[in-house]
Design a protein around this motif. Structure first.
Motif, PDB file in Angstrom:
ATOM      1  N   SER A  36       0.810  -1.232   0.000  1.00  0.00           N
ATOM      2  CA  SER A  36       0.000   0.000   0.000  1.00  0.00           C
ATOM      3  C   SER A  36       0.837   1.273   0.000  1.00  0.00           C
ATOM      4  O   SER A  36       0.322   2.355   0.274  1.00  0.00           O
ATOM      5  CB  SER A  36      -0.979   0.037   1.178  1.00  0.00           C
ATOM      6  OG  SER A  36      -1.859  -1.061   1.099  1.00  0.00           O
ATOM      7  N   VAL A  37       2.145   1.146  -0.259  1.00  0.00           N
ATOM      8  CA  VAL A  37       3.036   2.305  -0.339  1.00  0.00           C
ATOM      9  C   VAL A  37       3.752   2.262  -1.682  1.00  0.00           C
ATOM     10  O   VAL A  37       4.335   1.245  -2.041  1.00  0.00           O
ATOM     11  CB  VAL A  37       4.089   2.301   0.798  1.00  0.00           C
ATOM     12  CG1 VAL A  37       5.063   3.460   0.648  1.00  0.00           C
ATOM     13  CG2 VAL A  37       3.414   2.335   2.160  1.00  0.00           C
ATOM     14  N   THR A  38       3.677   3.373  -2.405  1.00  0.00           N
ATOM     15  CA  THR A  38       4.449   3.497  -3.644  1.00  0.00           C
ATOM     16  C   THR A  38       5.207   4.817  -3.594  1.00  0.00           C
ATOM     17  O   THR A  38       4.792   5.757  -2.906  1.00  0.00           O
ATOM     18  CB  THR A  38       3.562   3.461  -4.902  1.00  0.00           C
ATOM     19  OG1 THR A  38       2.621   4.540  -4.844  1.00  0.00           O
ATOM     20  CG2 THR A  38       2.832   2.134  -5.032  1.00  0.00           C
ATOM     21  N   TYR A  39       6.301   4.865  -4.323  1.00  0.00           N
ATOM     22  CA  TYR A  39       7.066   6.107  -4.386  1.00  0.00           C
ATOM     23  C   TYR A  39       7.833   6.161  -5.697  1.00  0.00           C
ATOM     24  O   TYR A  39       8.117   5.147  -6.323  1.00  0.00           O
ATOM     25  CB  TYR A  39       8.029   6.233  -3.199  1.00  0.00           C
ATOM     26  CG  TYR A  39       9.149   5.228  -3.220  1.00  0.00           C
ATOM     27  CD1 TYR A  39      10.364   5.518  -3.843  1.00  0.00           C
ATOM     28  CD2 TYR A  39       8.998   3.976  -2.632  1.00  0.00           C
ATOM     29  CE1 TYR A  39      11.391   4.586  -3.878  1.00  0.00           C
ATOM     30  CE2 TYR A  39      10.013   3.044  -2.662  1.00  0.00           C
ATOM     31  CZ  TYR A  39      11.204   3.357  -3.288  1.00  0.00           C
ATOM     32  OH  TYR A  39      12.217   2.434  -3.332  1.00  0.00           O
ATOM     33  N   SER A  40       8.147   7.379  -6.085  1.00  0.00           N
ATOM     34  CA  SER A  40       9.069   7.607  -7.196  1.00  0.00           C
ATOM     35  C   SER A  40       9.915   8.811  -6.809  1.00  0.00           C
ATOM     36  O   SER A  40       9.512   9.631  -5.986  1.00  0.00           O
ATOM     37  CB  SER A  40       8.331   7.843  -8.513  1.00  0.00           C
ATOM     38  OG  SER A  40       7.506   8.979  -8.428  1.00  0.00           O
ATOM     39  N   LEU A  59       5.321  10.297  -2.828  1.00  0.00           N
ATOM     40  CA  LEU A  59       4.970   9.160  -1.985  1.00  0.00           C
ATOM     41  C   LEU A  59       3.455   9.015  -1.925  1.00  0.00           C
ATOM     42  O   LEU A  59       2.743  10.014  -1.757  1.00  0.00           O
ATOM     43  CB  LEU A  59       5.531   9.403  -0.572  1.00  0.00           C
ATOM     44  CG  LEU A  59       5.192   8.424   0.532  1.00  0.00           C
ATOM     45  CD1 LEU A  59       5.877   7.082   0.279  1.00  0.00           C
ATOM     46  CD2 LEU A  59       5.603   8.992   1.887  1.00  0.00           C
ATOM     47  N   THR A  60       2.958   7.785  -2.050  1.00  0.00           N
ATOM     48  CA  THR A  60       1.537   7.495  -1.862  1.00  0.00           C
ATOM     49  C   THR A  60       1.404   6.398  -0.822  1.00  0.00           C
ATOM     50  O   THR A  60       2.018   5.326  -0.949  1.00  0.00           O
ATOM     51  CB  THR A  60       0.874   7.040  -3.183  1.00  0.00           C
ATOM     52  OG1 THR A  60       1.067   8.050  -4.170  1.00  0.00           O
ATOM     53  CG2 THR A  60      -0.617   6.810  -2.995  1.00  0.00           C
ATOM     54  N   CYS A  61       0.622   6.674   0.228  1.00  0.00           N
ATOM     55  CA  CYS A  61       0.378   5.718   1.312  1.00  0.00           C
ATOM     56  C   CYS A  61      -1.125   5.578   1.488  1.00  0.00           C
ATOM     57  O   CYS A  61      -1.794   6.557   1.839  1.00  0.00           O
ATOM     58  CB  CYS A  61       0.956   6.209   2.632  1.00  0.00           C
ATOM     59  SG  CYS A  61       2.692   6.531   2.626  1.00  0.00           S
ATOM     60  N   ASN A  62      -1.644   4.380   1.260  1.00  0.00           N
ATOM     61  CA  ASN A  62      -3.089   4.148   1.413  1.00  0.00           C
ATOM     62  C   ASN A  62      -3.918   5.208   0.695  1.00  0.00           C
ATOM     63  O   ASN A  62      -4.931   5.660   1.201  1.00  0.00           O
ATOM     64  CB  ASN A  62      -3.472   4.097   2.893  1.00  0.00           C
ATOM     65  CG  ASN A  62      -3.020   2.833   3.568  1.00  0.00           C
ATOM     66  OD1 ASN A  62      -2.854   1.796   2.934  1.00  0.00           O
ATOM     67  ND2 ASN A  62      -2.801   2.901   4.868  1.00  0.00           N
TER      68      ASN A  62
END
Length: 172
Positions: A124-128, A150-153
């Motif tokens: 549930s965590v993505t980042y670039s 950053l994307t969290c939930n």
């Protein structure tokens, strides 16, 4: 998924921690003050490893606790602006004086973390990451900051380091 993102109060510098419910940790910078040191608060929380360590800026206020952090915790993966070589970073930092212990610790890490590795999993965590190129875009440390998206939930964050307005224009 329970994910704890905390902007730690380290005064002028930066230190952001993400602690995932699976125990994995992401850390952006390791600035500190006397009341807040990641080398203290992370081990007190039972953490012995940083899965992903992001260095957003090569200035002292972003890496001041690095020698202690490296002594107390294992760092699995390092993300940084890779457009600046170790030799260029030494030259850039010497323009403002001698190399500090924190910067020497950072320089030592550049020797150790020179091969990309698969980072640990953070469900549930993505980042670039984005950065301007040293010399061709900018020759100062602020405008070569590492920016993390950053994307969290489903919640989105931008962690910009010390990128200044000319750098932001390149993102648009």
């Amino acid at each position: 998924m329970k994910i704890k993102v905390k902007v730690n109060n380290v005064g002028h510098g930066l230190c952001i921690s993400l602690i995932h419910e699976n125990g994995k940790v992401m850390l952006w910078d390791c600035g500190h003050n006397e009341d807040c040191r990641p080398s203290v608060f992370l081990p007190r929380s039972g953490i012995s490893e940083i899965g992903i360590f992001f260095v957003t800026n090569y200035d002292e206020d972003h890496i001041s606790d690095l020698p202690e952090l490296r002594r107390k915790l294992h760092i699995s993966t390092l993300h940084r602006n890779r457009s600046i070589s170790k030799e260029q970073l030494i030259s850039l930092k010497r323009q403002s004086g001698p190399i500090s212990p924190a910067m020497q610790s950072m320089l030592d890490m550049l020797d150790m973390y020179n091969t990309p590795v698969k980072p640990p999993e953070f469900p549930s965590v993505t980042y670039s990451c984005y950065y301007n190129n040293y010399e061709t875009d900018f020759v100062d440390s602020n405008n070569i900051s590492l920016v993390t998206f950053l994307t969290c939930n489903g919640y989105k964050f931008i962690i910009p380091g010390d990128l200044e307005k000319p750098g932001w224009e390149k993102l648009l």
